[in-house]
Design a protein around this motif. Structure first.
Motif, PDB file in Angstrom:
ATOM      1  N   ASN A   1       0.838  -1.196   0.000  1.00 29.37           N
ATOM      2  CA  ASN A   1       0.000   0.000   0.000  1.00 29.37           C
ATOM      3  C   ASN A   1       0.880   1.257   0.000  1.00 29.37           C
ATOM      4  OD1 ASN A   1      -1.598   2.251   0.852  1.00 29.37           O
ATOM      5  ND2 ASN A   1      -3.152   0.809   1.578  1.00 29.37           N
ATOM      6  N   VAL A   2       0.921   1.921  -1.137  1.00 32.93           N
ATOM      7  CA  VAL A   2       1.804   3.072  -1.322  1.00 32.93           C
ATOM      8  C   VAL A   2       1.430   4.213  -0.386  1.00 32.93           C
ATOM      9  CG1 VAL A   2       2.517   4.851  -2.972  1.00 32.93           C
ATOM     10  CG2 VAL A   2       2.358   2.459  -3.699  1.00 32.93           C
ATOM     11  N   PHE A   3       0.147   4.531  -0.304  1.00 36.39           N
ATOM     12  CA  PHE A   3      -0.259   5.680   0.503  1.00 36.39           C
ATOM     13  C   PHE A   3      -0.055   5.428   1.993  1.00 36.39           C
ATOM     14  CE2 PHE A   3      -3.206   6.685  -3.205  1.00 36.39           C
ATOM     15  CZ  PHE A   3      -2.293   7.567  -3.774  1.00 36.39           C
ATOM     16  N   ALA A   4      -0.371   4.242   2.477  1.00 33.27           N
ATOM     17  CA  ALA A   4      -0.177   3.940   3.896  1.00 33.27           C
ATOM     18  C   ALA A   4       1.305   4.015   4.257  1.00 33.27           C
ATOM     19  CB  ALA A   4      -0.740   2.563   4.232  1.00 33.27           C
ATOM     20  N   THR A   5       2.155   3.477   3.415  1.00 30.11           N
ATOM     21  CA  THR A   5       3.592   3.483   3.684  1.00 30.11           C
ATOM     22  C   THR A   5       4.155   4.901   3.613  1.00 30.11           C
ATOM     23  OG1 THR A   5       3.706   1.268   2.740  1.00 30.11           O
ATOM     24  CG2 THR A   5       5.799   2.428   3.037  1.00 30.11           C
ATOM     25  N   ALA A   6       3.744   5.668   2.612  1.00 28.16           N
ATOM     26  CA  ALA A   6       4.225   7.045   2.475  1.00 28.16           C
ATOM     27  C   ALA A   6       3.739   7.916   3.634  1.00 28.16           C
ATOM     28  CB  ALA A   6       3.781   7.628   1.139  1.00 28.16           C
ATOM     29  N   ARG A   7       2.530   7.665   4.129  1.00 25.16           N
ATOM     30  CA  ARG A   7       1.999   8.409   5.277  1.00 25.16           C
ATOM     31  C   ARG A   7       2.863   8.147   6.520  1.00 25.16           C
ATOM     32  NH1 ARG A   7      -2.994   7.587   4.558  1.00 25.16           N
ATOM     33  NH2 ARG A   7      -3.546   9.714   3.992  1.00 25.16           N
ATOM     34  N   VAL A   8       3.174   6.884   6.774  1.00 21.92           N
ATOM     35  CA  VAL A   8       4.019   6.552   7.924  1.00 21.92           C
ATOM     36  C   VAL A   8       5.406   7.172   7.759  1.00 21.92           C
ATOM     37  CG1 VAL A   8       5.154   4.658   9.163  1.00 21.92           C
ATOM     38  CG2 VAL A   8       2.742   4.467   8.530  1.00 21.92           C
ATOM     39  N   ALA A   9       5.963   7.127   6.566  1.00 26.81           N
ATOM     40  CA  ALA A   9       7.279   7.731   6.316  1.00 26.81           C
ATOM     41  C   ALA A   9       7.250   9.233   6.602  1.00 26.81           C
ATOM     42  CB  ALA A   9       7.715   7.473   4.878  1.00 26.81           C
ATOM     43  N   ALA A  10       6.187   9.906   6.174  1.00 31.39           N
ATOM     44  CA  ALA A  10       6.070  11.351   6.431  1.00 31.39           C
ATOM     45  C   ALA A  10       6.031  11.634   7.922  1.00 31.39           C
ATOM     46  CB  ALA A  10       4.822  11.904   5.745  1.00 31.39           C
ATOM     47  N   ILE A  11       5.236  10.870   8.660  1.00 31.66           N
ATOM     48  CA  ILE A  11       5.116  11.080  10.101  1.00 31.66           C
ATOM     49  C   ILE A  11       6.451  10.852  10.792  1.00 31.66           C
ATOM     50  CG2 ILE A  11       4.049  10.153  12.203  1.00 31.66           C
ATOM     51  CD1 ILE A  11       1.500   9.664  10.400  1.00 31.66           C
ATOM     52  N   LEU A  12       7.144   9.769  10.455  1.00 32.97           N
ATOM     53  CA  LEU A  12       8.455   9.504  11.052  1.00 32.97           C
ATOM     54  C   LEU A  12       9.455  10.610  10.716  1.00 32.97           C
ATOM     55  CD1 LEU A  12       8.799   5.663  10.439  1.00 32.97           C
ATOM     56  CD2 LEU A  12       8.474   6.825  12.645  1.00 32.97           C
ATOM     57  N   ALA A  13       9.451  11.060   9.473  1.00 35.41           N
ATOM     58  CA  ALA A  13      10.384  12.119   9.064  1.00 35.41           C
ATOM     59  C   ALA A  13      10.112  13.415   9.812  1.00 35.41           C
ATOM     60  CB  ALA A  13      10.300  12.331   7.560  1.00 35.41           C
ATOM     61  N   ILE A  14       8.841  13.745   9.977  1.00 32.40           N
ATOM     62  CA  ILE A  14       8.486  14.963  10.713  1.00 32.40           C
ATOM     63  C   ILE A  14       9.026  14.893  12.132  1.00 32.40           C
ATOM     64  CG2 ILE A  14       6.516  16.207  11.722  1.00 32.40           C
ATOM     65  CD1 ILE A  14       5.019  15.377   9.029  1.00 32.40           C
ATOM     66  N   LYS A  15       8.842  13.768  12.775  1.00 33.51           N
ATOM     67  CA  LYS A  15       9.313  13.603  14.149  1.00 33.51           C
ATOM     68  C   LYS A  15      10.836  13.659  14.249  1.00 33.51           C
ATOM     69  CE  LYS A  15       5.525  10.771  15.921  1.00 33.51           C
ATOM     70  NZ  LYS A  15       5.223   9.463  16.524  1.00 33.51           N
ATOM     71  N   LYS A  16      11.540  13.282  13.189  1.00 34.82           N
ATOM     72  CA  LYS A  16      12.999  13.220  13.218  1.00 34.82           C
ATOM     73  C   LYS A  16      13.672  14.391  12.498  1.00 34.82           C
ATOM     74  CE  LYS A  16      13.476   8.342  14.010  1.00 34.82           C
ATOM     75  NZ  LYS A  16      14.299   8.421  15.207  1.00 34.82           N
ATOM     76  N   THR A  17      12.917  15.404  12.128  1.00 33.27           N
ATOM     77  CA  THR A  17      13.484  16.536  11.392  1.00 33.27           C
ATOM     78  C   THR A  17      14.728  17.121  12.054  1.00 33.27           C
ATOM     79  OG1 THR A  17      11.383  17.044  10.323  1.00 33.27           O
ATOM     80  CG2 THR A  17      12.986  18.836  10.446  1.00 33.27           C
ATOM     81  N   PRO A  18      14.750  17.370  13.368  1.00 27.90           N
ATOM     82  CA  PRO A  18      15.968  17.935  13.958  1.00 27.90           C
ATOM     83  C   PRO A  18      17.181  17.011  13.875  1.00 27.90           C
ATOM     84  CG  PRO A  18      14.112  18.130  15.470  1.00 27.90           C
ATOM     85  CD  PRO A  18      13.667  17.255  14.334  1.00 27.90           C
ATOM     86  N   GLU A  19      16.962  15.730  13.644  1.00 30.38           N
ATOM     87  CA  GLU A  19      18.079  14.798  13.515  1.00 30.38           C
ATOM     88  C   GLU A  19      18.706  14.839  12.122  1.00 30.38           C
ATOM     89  OE1 GLU A  19      17.177  10.811  14.878  1.00 30.38           O
ATOM     90  OE2 GLU A  19      15.817  11.634  16.391  1.00 30.38           O
ATOM     91  N   ILE A  20      17.951  15.306  11.130  1.00 28.65           N
ATOM     92  CA  ILE A  20      18.484  15.313   9.765  1.00 28.65           C
ATOM     93  C   ILE A  20      18.713  16.714   9.206  1.00 28.65           C
ATOM     94  CG2 ILE A  20      17.658  13.022   9.174  1.00 28.65           C
ATOM     95  CD1 ILE A  20      15.276  14.220   7.803  1.00 28.65           C
ATOM     96  N   ILE A  21      18.128  17.724   9.818  1.00 33.14           N
ATOM     97  CA  ILE A  21      18.401  19.119   9.437  1.00 33.14           C
ATOM     98  C   ILE A  21      19.053  19.765  10.657  1.00 33.14           C
ATOM     99  CG2 ILE A  21      17.449  21.309   8.635  1.00 33.14           C
ATOM    100  CD1 ILE A  21      15.260  19.724   7.252  1.00 33.14           C
ATOM    101  N   PRO A  22      20.369  19.952  10.629  1.00 29.81           N
ATOM    102  CA  PRO A  22      21.150  20.250  11.822  1.00 29.81           C
ATOM    103  C   PRO A  22      20.717  21.462  12.646  1.00 29.81           C
ATOM    104  CG  PRO A  22      22.596  19.745   9.989  1.00 29.81           C
ATOM    105  CD  PRO A  22      21.204  19.820   9.440  1.00 29.81           C
ATOM    106  N   MET A  23      20.229  22.514  12.043  1.00 31.58           N
ATOM    107  CA  MET A  23      19.915  23.723  12.806  1.00 31.58           C
ATOM    108  C   MET A  23      18.453  23.821  13.227  1.00 31.58           C
ATOM    109  SD  MET A  23      22.791  24.934  13.155  1.00 31.58           S
ATOM    110  CE  MET A  23      24.366  24.578  12.410  1.00 31.58           C
ATOM    111  N   CYS A  24      17.683  22.776  13.019  1.00 31.28           N
ATOM    112  CA  CYS A  24      16.283  22.761  13.452  1.00 31.28           C
ATOM    113  C   CYS A  24      16.206  22.448  14.944  1.00 31.28           C
ATOM    114  CB  CYS A  24      15.478  21.720  12.686  1.00 31.28           C
ATOM    115  SG  CYS A  24      15.030  22.226  11.039  1.00 31.28           S
ATOM    116  N   HIS A  25      15.326  23.154  15.621  1.00 29.85           N
ATOM    117  CA  HIS A  25      15.097  22.907  17.043  1.00 29.85           C
ATOM    118  C   HIS A  25      14.193  21.697  17.224  1.00 29.85           C
ATOM    119  CE1 HIS A  25      16.216  27.175  17.021  1.00 29.85           C
ATOM    120  NE2 HIS A  25      16.624  26.976  18.260  1.00 29.85           N
ATOM    121  N   GLN A  26      14.374  21.008  18.333  1.00 26.69           N
ATOM    122  CA  GLN A  26      13.430  19.958  18.710  1.00 26.69           C
ATOM    123  C   GLN A  26      12.206  20.655  19.272  1.00 26.69           C
ATOM    124  OE1 GLN A  26      15.463  17.395  21.472  1.00 26.69           O
ATOM    125  NE2 GLN A  26      16.488  16.305  19.838  1.00 26.69           N
TER     126      GLN A  26
END
Length: 155
Positions: A53-78
């Motif tokens: 399921n493309v949409f279900a998998t992409a939705r989970v990926a988006a949510i995980l990425a949002i939660k981990k943004t400060p880990e992959i974009i160095p100057m972003c605040h938690q």
């Protein structure tokens, strides 16, 4: 034609100090598109993609990425994420993704929304890449486009 780049190195980097800012409700909406063949779009629409399921998998990926943004974009605040919405649209030869992120904090959530859109689009590409490859293993018609902030609200 190969692009030419000039190397520029900066010796200074720092996070913006937000300690004196007050916490307020914030929202950001971002969107982007992936261009695919009509056949691939139809496989997504009918749920006939080999990887699932493309949409279900992409939705989970988006949510995980949002939660981990400060880990992959160095100057972003938690920051505390209080809500996430991920929506998809199907068009002629393309899939659109829109992400809405909310927080109550001292800094905005547009980077989180953009990161969520990017991760969702990359996940879609990964899930359908076997259908998009040409005979030589390349992707001549597949592209990710128009990643942008649609709206940013503070207060």
């Amino acid at each position: 034609m190969e692009k030419q780049f000039t190397h520029i190195e900066s010796g200074r980097a720092h996070m913006v100090d937000v300690s004196e800012k007050r916490e307020v409700s914030r929202l950001a909406r971002a969107a982007g598109d992936i261009i695919l063949s009509e056949e691939t779009v139809e496989k997504i629409r009918t749920g006939n993609v080999e990887k699932g399921n493309v949409f279900a998998t992409a939705r989970v990926a988006a949510i995980l990425a949002i939660k981990k943004t400060p880990e992959i974009i160095p100057m972003c605040h938690q920051i505390p994420i209080t809500a996430i919405d991920v929506d998809f649209g199907i068009g002629k030869g393309m899939i659109s993704v829109e992400v809405k992120v909310r927080t109550v904090g001292k800094t905005g959530v547009e980077m989180e929304a953009l990161t969520g859109v990017s991760a969702a689009l990359l996940t879609i590409w990964d899930m359908v890449k076997s259908a998009e490859k040409d005979e030589s293993g390349n992707y001549p018609n597949t592209s990710i486009q128009n990643i942008r902030v649609l709206e940013k609200i503070k207060g």
